[in-house]
Every structure is written in C-alpha cells, then in structure tokens.
Design a protein around this motif. Structure first.
Motif, PDB file in Angstrom:
ATOM      1  N   ARG A  88      34.558  -6.130   4.457  1.00 55.75           N
ATOM      2  CA  ARG A  88      34.406  -6.217   6.054  1.00 55.75           C
ATOM      3  C   ARG A  88      35.159  -7.481   6.562  1.00 55.75           C
ATOM      4  O   ARG A  88      34.877  -7.745   7.768  1.00 55.75           O
ATOM      5  N   GLY A  89      35.824  -8.133   5.771  1.00 58.42           N
ATOM      6  CA  GLY A  89      36.477  -9.401   6.039  1.00 58.42           C
ATOM      7  C   GLY A  89      35.628 -10.238   6.780  1.00 58.42           C
ATOM      8  O   GLY A  89      35.887 -11.052   7.666  1.00 58.42           O
ATOM      9  N   ASP A  90      34.437 -10.500   6.141  1.00 65.32           N
ATOM     10  CA  ASP A  90      33.339 -11.373   6.536  1.00 65.32           C
ATOM     11  C   ASP A  90      33.431 -12.584   5.951  1.00 65.32           C
ATOM     12  O   ASP A  90      32.354 -13.090   5.333  1.00 65.32           O
ATOM     13  N   TYR A  91      34.727 -13.311   5.872  1.00 67.50           N
ATOM     14  CA  TYR A  91      34.678 -14.471   5.354  1.00 67.50           C
ATOM     15  C   TYR A  91      35.946 -15.314   6.151  1.00 67.50           C
ATOM     16  O   TYR A  91      36.686 -14.473   6.885  1.00 67.50           O
ATOM     17  N   LEU A  92      35.764 -16.569   6.085  1.00 63.60           N
ATOM     18  CA  LEU A  92      36.938 -17.340   6.339  1.00 63.60           C
ATOM     19  C   LEU A  92      37.691 -18.075   5.263  1.00 63.60           C
ATOM     20  O   LEU A  92      36.926 -18.641   4.475  1.00 63.60           O
TER      21      LEU A  92
ATOM     22  N   CYS B 250      42.097 -18.793  -0.617  1.00 60.68           N
ATOM     23  CA  CYS B 250      40.581 -18.750  -1.375  1.00 60.68           C
ATOM     24  C   CYS B 250      39.490 -19.175  -0.489  1.00 60.68           C
ATOM     25  O   CYS B 250      39.983 -20.013   0.499  1.00 60.68           O
ATOM     26  N   ALA B 251      38.303 -19.019  -0.934  1.00 60.27           N
ATOM     27  CA  ALA B 251      37.113 -19.495  -0.219  1.00 60.27           C
ATOM     28  C   ALA B 251      35.969 -19.733  -1.393  1.00 60.27           C
ATOM     29  O   ALA B 251      36.013 -19.181  -2.352  1.00 60.27           O
ATOM     30  N   VAL B 252      35.103 -20.475  -0.796  1.00 65.33           N
ATOM     31  CA  VAL B 252      33.879 -20.756  -1.713  1.00 65.33           C
ATOM     32  C   VAL B 252      32.754 -19.944  -1.186  1.00 65.33           C
ATOM     33  O   VAL B 252      32.556 -20.230   0.002  1.00 65.33           O
ATOM     34  N   GLU B 253      32.157 -18.996  -1.703  1.00 66.94           N
ATOM     35  CA  GLU B 253      31.126 -18.392  -1.463  1.00 66.94           C
ATOM     36  C   GLU B 253      29.837 -18.831  -1.959  1.00 66.94           C
ATOM     37  O   GLU B 253      29.729 -19.147  -3.011  1.00 66.94           O
TER      38      GLU B 253
ATOM     39  N   MET C 109      36.146 -17.191  -4.514  1.00 62.74           N
ATOM     40  CA  MET C 109      36.970 -16.033  -3.921  1.00 62.74           C
ATOM     41  C   MET C 109      38.436 -16.388  -3.818  1.00 62.74           C
ATOM     42  O   MET C 109      38.702 -17.175  -3.135  1.00 62.74           O
ATOM     43  N   ILE C 110      38.891 -15.515  -4.710  1.00 60.86           N
ATOM     44  CA  ILE C 110      40.542 -15.753  -4.522  1.00 60.86           C
ATOM     45  C   ILE C 110      41.189 -14.710  -4.071  1.00 60.86           C
ATOM     46  O   ILE C 110      40.921 -13.442  -4.384  1.00 60.86           O
ATOM     47  N   CYS C 111      42.033 -14.711  -2.759  1.00 61.96           N
ATOM     48  CA  CYS C 111      42.413 -13.581  -2.148  1.00 61.96           C
ATOM     49  C   CYS C 111      43.927 -13.413  -2.560  1.00 61.96           C
ATOM     50  O   CYS C 111      44.553 -14.339  -2.602  1.00 61.96           O
ATOM     51  N   PHE C 112      44.285 -12.082  -2.568  1.00 61.98           N
ATOM     52  CA  PHE C 112      45.730 -11.625  -2.930  1.00 61.98           C
ATOM     53  C   PHE C 112      46.337 -10.666  -1.829  1.00 61.98           C
ATOM     54  O   PHE C 112      45.579 -10.107  -1.285  1.00 61.98           O
TER      55      PHE C 112
END
Lengths: 253, 173
Positions: A128-132, A170-173, A182-185
């Motif tokens: 859902r793209g529920d992150y920054l 990346c982000a820390v959840e 969380m590492i995004c690609f």
C-alpha cells in the motif's frame, strides 16, 4: 403513462427490496393490476431479476479474507484510536494509569507476535506504499550504515539475485517493540506514476517473531497479486516481496 | 472510527458483499481481495470521520468504487457518453434462459457491458441499496444512475440472450 413507459420504469424494479415502497414505481405497479400484458411482462422481469441476482450472490468469498483484513488493519486502527483528539483528552484525564497502560501496550497480545501477523503487516506496508523512505540512496553500503546507526538489523546477507537489482533506499519499521529493516529496490520494470519501488526486503531478529520459519530454504506465499519469499539465516528472518509469481521472485534469490 | 462501531463487526458485516462487488468489477480474485482490503484499510484510518453510523455501508461501497476507479485510471479513461441521446431498449432475457445461466457466464457477460454501466449493474443485482444510496456510491445524480442502470441491464441481458459471451453484441452509441 402507457405500457411501454411503465415497462421502462419497472425494468429497474427489484423484487424483495424497498423498491416496493419507492414512489418512483408506484404508478407503474398500479398499472400492472389493470393490464394483463404488462403484468405478464412484469412477472417475467421479476423472475429474471431473481435468477441473475442469485448468480451474483454465488460469487465465493476466499477463505481467510476476513482474517487477512483483520490482522492487517487492527494494528493500524489501534494507532488511529490514540490519534483522536477527544480520546486523547480522556487519556490525559487518566494519566495516572498511563504507566500501566504503556506496560500493557508494550506487551504483545497472544497471537499478535506470530509470523502470520508479521508477514501480513510488512507486506501490507509495502503493497500500500504505507511508509516513508527514511533514507534514499542507490548505495547499498550507505543503506547498511544508516540502518546500523538507527539500531535496525544491518548485518543482513543479500542473496546473489538481489545484489544485481538497483536499491532505492530504506526505512526502519517497528514490530512489537523490535526494529525491522526495510530495504527498497527497483527491478527496472515499468512502474505506475508516483511509485518508486517494486521489490522490498524486510529483515528482523528471528526471535522477535513467534513461529518464524527456521529454514534457510525460501518458503513462498501468494498475497493477492504479490508473492513473498521467507527464509532464515543466522539470527535473522528475511521476507522478500514483489508483484508476480514464484518464478518472478526466484530471480532475486 | 464512527462511535458505537467496532472494527471487527464492520468487517464481519460487510466484507462479503464488498468482495462480491469488487469481484463483479474486476473478475479477478487477487484484485477483488486487494480492493476489499484497501477499503477496510481506509476505514481503519478514516472511518472515525464518519458521523452518521447509518451511512457505513454507503461509505464502504463508495470507498471501494473509488479505489477501483483509481486502479483503472492509469489504464484507460472512460469514454464520454451522451446518455440523453441514446435510445433506451428494454431487457430481453427470458426466464427460461436466465434460470439456465451460471455465475461465471453472468460475470463474463458483465465484463462485456460498457465499462461505465458495470458498477451500476453490479449494484442493481448485488445490493439492496436504495437508488439514492447507489447514486451516492457512484457519485452521480439519481437520474443518471437510473439511466445507466437501465442501459446496462439491457446490454447485459442482450449479451446473455445472444449466448455468445466471447463475441458480445454491444449496443451502438
């Protein structure tokens, strides 16, 4: 009103519903009592409506959908509860109890710390793209440093397939008082406007997730249009997510 | 969340009809699950803004329909229809034919109805919403809802009557 006009109105009539009391249909329904041909047409219309409605109502709802909805949204709903101003006022009035409440909130409720919940929560965040994004860069070394500085898992081992994909950040959840990385690609496939990532890796301390898989061999699970691969390595639990099927995700392992 | 409503009971009451509506629109289980989950996710985050608890059902269906339109927005734009210029045809399906249909046939036929009519037709058959509620869900005037429904139902029944859902006969507009 003639019979043709009455039919045009009654074509929208739904037997067994509040339409019987809707004034829109009243005159046309009254005309049915006086016009046998119209009455015959109307009876056929009701039979056809009932048959087609039954076919729509036969659409089977997937097993587990309700549980999937509840497990993904309940945690979010609890957060929102605390964001409501009127409830915050009540909370302030019982500040004396906050210590106990905090203790209670920090203790995972039975069943909420399981792998199923973790997987649903993390895949929901990504889908859902529920992150920054906390830190945007293509540099995997900088991503690892950032995560280490923020006390999130940074000693992860990227699979060979994943090392070939461009990282985006990346982000820390948070998860049950534990931090997950969380590492995004971005795989290079065309993306819808406004979306920057289509492949996500979550890493967490395996002991934080009850019933977490212990095997280093990836386990696959379909989540609607998405696919997840989960595996363990050392003390870490890995969860990789992308849109597609098992073949799609295997190229990143 | 709207006071007096707990999340679980709202899910229990509405997840099945919402899924059925979503499936009618998408004809794909994964997409329908996604839309249903997305709807409750929005409810979990914004449901508390709803003051009138009698509007929960309309609110949920409206949210799902918006999410569906948003997902379609990137793929295509709805064609423009001048409804007032399109002559209305009455439905033509016989009861005998209707009773022989199965669910997949009906949904395949729905997929061949002009896209702008699909949601009104699905709501016509699936839900016991009043026409006023359906107008709210679809965010169009009441008269437009009735026009779209009438034309959509006629198209659906014409396709089902033709018995060839792979090669539908669409009304010219």
């Amino acid at each position: 009103m003639n019979n043709q006009q009455a039919k045009e109105i009654l074509a929208l009539y739904r037997p067994g519903t509040a339409d019987a009391e809707d004034p829109f249909f009243a005159e046309a329904l009254q005309r049915c009592d006086r016009e046998p041909e119209l009455k015959r047409w109307f009876d056929e219309h009701c039979t056809v409506y009932t048959a087609i409605r039954a076919r729509f109502k036969q659409i089977a709802v997937p097993e587990g959908l309700k549980q999937q909805i509840l497990s993904e949204c309940t945690a979010r709903a609890k957060i929102i509860w605390w964001q409501r101003p009127e409830l915050l006022a009540v909370a302030a009035a019982i500040a004396l109890l906050m210590g106990l409440a905090v203790f209670w909130l920090r203790t995972p409720r039975p069943g909420e710390d399981t792998f199923g919940h973790y997987s649903t929560r993390m895949t929901g965040i990504a889908r859902r793209g529920d992150y920054l994004m906390d830190f945007e860069t293509n540099d995997l070394t900088q991503i690892r440093s950032y995560l280490a500085q923020h006390h999130a898992p940074a000693d992860y081992v990227l699979p060979a397939g994943l090392r070939k994909v461009a990282a985006t950040g990346c982000a820390v959840e948070g998860w049950q008082n534990t931090k997950a990385s969380m590492i995004c690609f971005r795989t290079g496939k065309p993306l819808p406007p406004g979306e920057a990532n289509d492949l996500w890796l979550f890493v967490i301390d395996r002991s934080a997730v009850k019933d977490a898989p212990a095997s280093s061999a990836p386990q696959f699970a379909k989540v609607n249009r998405f696919i997840t691969a989960t595996w363990a390595q050392g003390d870490r639990l890995y969860l990789l997510l992308t849109e597609g099927d098992q073949r799609t995700i295997q190229q990143y392992l | 969340m709207a006071s007096g409503l707990d999340f679980e009971s709202v899910v229990a009451d509405y997840y099945e009809p919402l899924y059925q509506f979503a499936f009618s629109l998408t004809r794909a289980e994964a997409d329908a699950c996604d839309l249903t989950q997305q709807t409750f996710y929005v409810w979990a985050t914004k449901g508390h803004q709803l003051r009138d608890t009698s509007k929960v059902k309309t609110w949920l269906f409206t949210t799902l329909h918006r999410a569906f339109l948003e997902s379609r927005r990137r793929q295509t734009r709805f064609p423009h229809y001048e409804l007032s210029e399109v002559p209305l045809e009455l439905p033509v399906l016989s009861p005998a034919t209707a009773n022989q249909l199965d669910s997949p046939q009906v949904l395949r036929a729905l997929s061949q109805v002009d896209e702008i009519y699909q949601a009104p037709v699905a709501l016509f058959y699936l839900e016991d919403c009043s026409y006023k509620e359906i107008a709210e869900i679809l965010n169009v005037p009441l008269g437009t809802v009735k026009s779209r429904m009438a034309r959509g139902i006629a198209q659906l029944q014409s396709i089902l009557t033709s018995g060839d859902q792979a090669n539908p006969i669409k009304k010219s507009e």
